[in-house]
Write a protein that holds these residues in place. Structure first.
Motif, short mmCIF file in Angstrom:
data_model
loop_
_atom_site.label_atom_id
_atom_site.label_comp_id
_atom_site.label_asym_id
_atom_site.label_seq_id
_atom_site.Cartn_x
_atom_site.Cartn_y
_atom_site.Cartn_z
N LYS A 218 -11.33 10.99 38.05
CA LYS A 218 -9.94 10.55 38.19
C LYS A 218 -9.90 9.06 38.53
CE LYS A 218 -5.62 11.51 40.63
NZ LYS A 218 -4.94 12.35 41.66
N GLY A 219 -9.09 8.33 37.79
CA GLY A 219 -8.99 6.89 38.01
C GLY A 219 -9.90 6.08 37.12
N ALA A 220 -10.83 6.75 36.45
CA ALA A 220 -11.72 6.02 35.52
C ALA A 220 -10.94 5.63 34.28
CB ALA A 220 -12.91 6.90 35.14
N GLU A 221 -11.31 4.53 33.72
CA GLU A 221 -10.69 4.09 32.47
C GLU A 221 -11.57 4.51 31.30
OE1 GLU A 221 -9.81 -0.06 32.71
OE2 GLU A 221 -8.38 0.20 34.35
N GLY A 222 -11.58 5.81 31.04
CA GLY A 222 -12.36 6.33 29.93
C GLY A 222 -13.34 7.40 30.37
N ALA A 223 -14.32 7.65 29.50
CA ALA A 223 -15.37 8.64 29.73
C ALA A 223 -16.66 8.09 29.12
CB ALA A 223 -14.99 9.98 29.11
N TRP A 224 -17.79 8.69 29.51
CA TRP A 224 -19.09 8.14 29.12
C TRP A 224 -20.08 9.25 28.79
CZ3 TRP A 224 -15.83 6.49 32.82
CH2 TRP A 224 -15.44 5.14 32.81
N VAL A 225 -21.11 8.89 28.04
CA VAL A 225 -22.29 9.73 27.86
C VAL A 225 -23.51 8.85 28.11
CG1 VAL A 225 -22.31 9.35 25.32
CG2 VAL A 225 -23.61 11.24 26.32
N ASN A 226 -24.32 9.26 29.06
CA ASN A 226 -25.54 8.51 29.40
C ASN A 226 -25.27 7.01 29.55
OD1 ASN A 226 -26.74 10.99 29.18
ND2 ASN A 226 -28.06 10.47 27.45
#
Length: 275
Positions: free
Chosen positions: A136-144
């Motif tokens: 929550k609050g992140a600007e996006g999502a990530w993988v590795n």
């Protein structure tokens, strides 16, 4: 009660998911079919599911002691009034695991009980060693460590569509899914059944696939992955078009460009009539 630092919490959850994934991968090397239990028709569980869940629950207990647990194998403290709930599938895709086929994943979501929203989502796909995550609050999502986003596909005919077929559904519902699967095979880049709802969702989140739909889902199947899809720019709803997809047992997730068409095809009036 002070609100946790979601980013820091997510970092630790990623480590825990990685430890569980390493345990699962190691056990797969010596796993034999005689170590399977059956929970229902074609619904399997093994000592690996249970061992992974024990590892995860033990670590999360110390990480956020005030949280309750909603876990597939029933581990952890069950407290519906807890301010937060860990929603865990220790091994999503057990049938794939049993047969030595990818994908299968560890899925850990953290649910804010009062706000009724996910605040941390981590899906670690074991066979490729890929950890998808957001908070929550992140600007996006990530993988590795790499940012991900849903695809820019604008037409179903250019899309790859993922689904699943739970066992024990009404014949009319099964028939609808069979029809939709055949439709997408004819009118898109293809339909796939990967056998892991959490993996299906994060593949939509990173643009490898463009849509995923399913019904008869449990919270641990979707809590983390659906949150990751939304954080990566995708749309998610239940089959009624609402937001009860975490606990409502049905879900459509898609890139915005194909959302309307996919939703109409799989969750519109035709499906409702089947139920």
């Amino acid at each position: 009660m002070k609100q946790p630092d979601w980013e820091t919490l997510c970092r630790r959850v990623r480590e825990i998911a990685g430890e569980a994934a390493a345990y699962i991968a190691a056990e797969r090397q010596q796993f034999t079919a005689d170590r399977i239990e059956t929970k229902g028709t074609f619904n399997f569980v093994s000592y690996v599911d249970k061992g992974a869940e024990q590892l995860i629950v033990g670590a999360l207990n110390t990480l956020l002691p005030e949280a309750g647990f909603i876990a597939e194998e029933g581990g952890g403290r069950i407290d519906p009034e807890a301010p937060y709930q860990w929603i865990i599938d220790p091994l999503d895709g057990t049938t794939n695991f049993v047969h030595g086929m990818p994908p299968y994943a560890v899925s850990i979501g953290l649910w804010d009980t009062q706000a009724r929203e996910a605040v941390v989502g981590v899906v670690h796909e074991v066979t490729q060693g890929e950890c998808f995550y957001t908070w929550k609050g992140a600007e996006g999502a990530w993988v590795n460590g790499r940012p991900i986003e849903v695809s820019g596909v604008a037409r179903v005919e250019d899309a790859l569509v993922l689904t699943g077929l739970a066992y024990g559904l009404k014949p009319a519902v099964v028939h609808h899914f069979e029809q939709s699967f055949a439709y997408f095979n004819r009118h898109s880049h293809g339909a796939r059944r990967l056998g892991s709802a959490a993996t299906n969702l994060v593949y939509v989140a990173c643009g490898r696939a463009d849509a995923f739909y399913h019904t008869d889902l449990a919270p641990w199947d979707v809590a983390a992955g659906a949150f990751i899809v939304r954080q990566a720019g995708g749309r998610v709803s239940d089959f009624g078009g609402g937001e009860d997809y975490t606990f409502g047992r049905s879900l459509v997730a898609a890139a915005p460009g194909v959302w309307d068409e996919v939703f109409r095809l799989v969750a519109g009036e035709t499906f409702n009539e089947c139920e």
